[in-house]
Motif scaffolding. Structure first.
Motif, PDB file in Angstrom:
ATOM      1  N   HIS A   1      80.818   0.457  47.342  1.00  0.00           N
ATOM      2  CA  HIS A   1      81.273   1.861  47.273  1.00  0.00           C
ATOM      3  C   HIS A   1      82.332   1.991  46.172  1.00  0.00           C
ATOM      4  O   HIS A   1      83.209   2.828  46.263  1.00  0.00           O
ATOM      5  CB  HIS A   1      81.818   2.273  48.647  1.00  0.00           C
ATOM      6  CG  HIS A   1      82.063   3.742  48.810  1.00  0.00           C
ATOM      7  ND1 HIS A   1      81.196   4.712  48.380  1.00  0.00           N
ATOM      8  CD2 HIS A   1      83.121   4.412  49.361  1.00  0.00           C
ATOM      9  CE1 HIS A   1      81.693   5.909  48.671  1.00  0.00           C
ATOM     10  NE2 HIS A   1      82.859   5.751  49.257  1.00  0.00           N
TER      11      HIS A   1
ATOM     12  N   HIS B   1      87.116   4.145  43.742  1.00  0.00           N
ATOM     13  CA  HIS B   1      86.689   5.416  44.359  1.00  0.00           C
ATOM     14  C   HIS B   1      86.865   6.584  43.387  1.00  0.00           C
ATOM     15  O   HIS B   1      87.395   7.641  43.733  1.00  0.00           O
ATOM     16  CB  HIS B   1      87.475   5.680  45.654  1.00  0.00           C
ATOM     17  CG  HIS B   1      86.716   6.507  46.653  1.00  0.00           C
ATOM     18  ND1 HIS B   1      86.702   7.879  46.639  1.00  0.00           N
ATOM     19  CD2 HIS B   1      85.926   6.151  47.694  1.00  0.00           C
ATOM     20  CE1 HIS B   1      85.967   8.336  47.628  1.00  0.00           C
ATOM     21  NE2 HIS B   1      85.467   7.303  48.282  1.00  0.00           N
TER      22      HIS B   1
ATOM     23  N   ASP C   1      81.854   4.628  55.419  1.00  0.00           N
ATOM     24  CA  ASP C   1      82.381   4.502  54.059  1.00  0.00           C
ATOM     25  C   ASP C   1      83.839   4.066  54.035  1.00  0.00           C
ATOM     26  O   ASP C   1      84.587   4.246  54.986  1.00  0.00           O
ATOM     27  CB  ASP C   1      82.275   5.843  53.327  1.00  0.00           C
ATOM     28  CG  ASP C   1      80.872   6.068  52.778  1.00  0.00           C
ATOM     29  OD1 ASP C   1      79.937   5.384  53.219  1.00  0.00           O
ATOM     30  OD2 ASP C   1      80.715   6.958  51.920  1.00  0.00           O
ATOM     31  N   ASP C   2      84.207   3.557  52.867  1.00  0.00           N
ATOM     32  CA  ASP C   2      85.599   3.202  52.539  1.00  0.00           C
ATOM     33  C   ASP C   2      86.136   2.036  53.360  1.00  0.00           C
ATOM     34  O   ASP C   2      87.320   2.006  53.716  1.00  0.00           O
ATOM     35  CB  ASP C   2      86.535   4.417  52.681  1.00  0.00           C
ATOM     36  CG  ASP C   2      86.223   5.504  51.670  1.00  0.00           C
ATOM     37  OD1 ASP C   2      85.388   5.247  50.784  1.00  0.00           O
ATOM     38  OD2 ASP C   2      86.797   6.594  51.766  1.00  0.00           O
TER      39      ASP C   2
ATOM     40  N   PRO D   1      89.244  10.254  51.457  1.00  0.00           N
ATOM     41  CA  PRO D   1      88.442   9.037  51.409  1.00  0.00           C
ATOM     42  C   PRO D   1      86.968   9.336  51.649  1.00  0.00           C
ATOM     43  O   PRO D   1      86.540  10.464  51.520  1.00  0.00           O
ATOM     44  CB  PRO D   1      89.007   8.244  52.579  1.00  0.00           C
ATOM     45  CG  PRO D   1      89.327   9.295  53.582  1.00  0.00           C
ATOM     46  CD  PRO D   1      89.602  10.586  52.831  1.00  0.00           C
ATOM     47  N   CYS D   2      86.232   8.362  52.029  1.00  0.00           N
ATOM     48  CA  CYS D   2      84.825   8.565  52.321  1.00  0.00           C
ATOM     49  C   CYS D   2      84.234   7.281  52.895  1.00  0.00           C
ATOM     50  O   CYS D   2      84.436   6.229  52.346  1.00  0.00           O
ATOM     51  CB  CYS D   2      84.123   8.943  51.039  1.00  0.00           C
ATOM     52  SG  CYS D   2      82.474   8.377  50.896  1.00  0.00           S
ATOM     53  N   ALA D   3      83.559   7.372  54.021  1.00  0.00           N
ATOM     54  CA  ALA D   3      83.001   6.157  54.621  1.00  0.00           C
ATOM     55  C   ALA D   3      81.694   6.393  55.350  1.00  0.00           C
ATOM     56  O   ALA D   3      81.432   7.471  55.806  1.00  0.00           O
ATOM     57  CB  ALA D   3      83.973   5.580  55.629  1.00  0.00           C
TER      58      ALA D   3
HETATM   59 ZN   LIG Z   1      84.243   7.119  49.976  1.00  0.00          ZN
END
Ligand SMILES: [Zn+2]
Length: 456
Positions: free
Chosen positions: A126, A130, A62-63, A35-37
């Motif tokens: 975002h 994704h 993120d996320d 993921p990414c946040a």
């Molecule tokens: Zn992300």
């Protein structure tokens, strides 16, 4: 000419990595969770003096609402969200949360996003699914981003807010110039600003081992994951901090990337204390982005998604390489026009290869010999000029031991030029002109040398 310059992949080992920690860390990095946040928050306005000597950092998460697919129960998602918001509030942080709309599961998750807004944080786009821009065509990618933009903008408008920020999933902003330009144009037209990351890291990779350790009630594993999480973040933060400060020769403000999840909810308090002890103060997006460092243009193109400082560093490296090569060519031309053929050939490597319609010469000595025969005196040598028509520095992607993508140094350069030989004092000789492809490599002492020359 098809003179290939390989793009190498290099592995750089973080200088401060400790052996004892490496084993633990690798377990985390190898997990498949992806993921990414990011989250950001500004401190309550501190006294002016305090402001001046503490470095601003924007926290981005993120996320949102919750990264990855681990925590599916609404109660658990609410519990993690409450914990994240509590620690952000404890440190007076106003974050920017980047919403992955595909992670939003119905009204319960919408309610979580509203909690972020109610707590004074800002939300950005975002994307919906994704997607990796590197592996997606422009039309599919834009459709995905625009879908999420519409949904998030609607949510924000209910709270009298406007959507301002977009963040690229996995920070992949374009693997070709055309893709980079297409997204930049779309963002400009849709009123979204790319919110960059300067303190890139691998915090997301600790979510799965953390959740597993917690579920098992394994105190020792919990402790190990926590230690590895902080060690990894400290190394990444120190590294990117140093890169930015070296580029701008001052302590530049930073944007930290974090991800919405249970490990963050449990560990951010300790992380934020460490940042404060390091001289940071939490600032909002407007303050941080107002710094001129964030206005420096770059056109980084690559398959991976490095942080902003690495992009700017690459841009500067290309500019510097171009300047060095142009200086070298000027020096060569000067030597030629003084009749100094040896000086002209000094910038070729000993084993250089020179090709022309009349054949191939191997080695500097042969090239020099060829010139001496062909241009025996000043009258034959005439006056040379070379115009650079195209310049390309060749770099690749390195992967740090922490797993961060990082552009490499420029190892070689290719130049397409037009050479012209005039004979202003000898009207019996016609002006000759043609094209050349020069390939340069950096030598051990840092200077550039010509390894291939194809002139026609
Ligand atoms: Zn992300």
């Amino acid at each position: 000419m098809g003179i290939g310059v390989d793009r190498g992949v290099e592995v750089h080992f973080a200088r401060r990595a400790r052996t004892a920690w490496i084993g633990t860390f690798f377990v985390c990095v190898l997990c498949s969770y992806f993921p990414c946040a990011v989250s950001t928050r500004a401190q309550e306005a501190p006294a002016e003096e305090v402001r001046s000597d503490r470095r601003p950092v924007l926290i981005t998460v993120d996320d949102l609402p919750i990264a990855g697919g681990l925590h599916r129960e609404p109660e658990e998602r609410a519990r993690i969200t409450d914990a994240m918001l509590e620690v952000l509030a404890r440190h007076n942080i106003r974050a920017v949360g980047l919403v992955t709309w595909g992670n939003v599961n119905g009204p319960a998750d919408i309610a979580l996003l509203k909690k972020w807004l109610a707590a004074g944080h800002e939300l950005g786009n975002h994307s919906h699914r994704h997607l990796s821009y590197t592996d997606t065509d422009v039309e599919t990618y834009l459709t995905d981003i625009e879908h999420a933009r519409g949904k998030i903008a609607d949510l924000l408008s209910e709270h009298q807010q406007t959507l301002r920020f977009f963040r690229f999933p996995m920070l992949r902003e374009g693997s070709t110039t055309a893709k980079l330009d297409a997204m930049r144009e779309y963002l400009r037209e849709s009123g979204q600003r790319n919110l960059p990351v300067t303190l890139d890291n691998q915090d997301w990779s600790f979510e799965r081992p953390w959740a597993r350790a917690v579920a098992a009630g394994d105190e020792q594993a919990i402790e190990q994951v926590a230690e590895a999480y902080h060690e990894s973040l400290h190394l990444s933060i120190r590294h990117h901090e140093r890169t930015g400060d070296q580029i701008f020769e001052r302590a530049v403000p930073q944007i930290l990337l974090l991800h919405a999840g249970s490990v963050g909810a449990a560990q951010w308090d300790r992380l934020f204390k460490w940042l404060a002890d390091r001289g940071y103060r939490f600032a909002d997006a407007d303050e941080v982005l107002a710094d001129p460092a964030f206005a420096e243009p770059h056109a980084y193109v690559g398959r991976r998604g490095p942080g902003l400082w690495d992009r700017i560093l690459t841009q500067r490296r290309h500019q510097q390489a171009r300047q060095e090569i142009e200086t070298l060519i000027e020096r060569q031309v000067g030597a030629w026009n003084r009749g100094d053929l040896e000086g002209f050939c000094a910038d070729y490597t000993e084993d250089t290869i020179f090709i022309s319609p009349s054949g191939r010469s191997q080695g500097r000595e042969q090239v020099l010999e060829r010139y001496r025969k062909r241009y025996p005196d000043r009258s034959a040598q005439g006056t040379l000029s070379i115009d650079v028509l195209d310049f390309k520095g060749h770099d690749g992607t390195e992967v740090s031991m922490l797993g961060d993508a990082r552009p490499s140094r420029i190892h070689s350069v290719s130049v397409v030029g037009r050479w012209t030989l005039e004979h202003p004092d000898d009207t019996s000789r016609e002006t000759a002109t043609g094209l050349t492809l020069l390939v340069f490599e950096r030598t051990q002492d840092g200077s550039w040398k010509i390894v291939r020359d194809a002139s026609m």
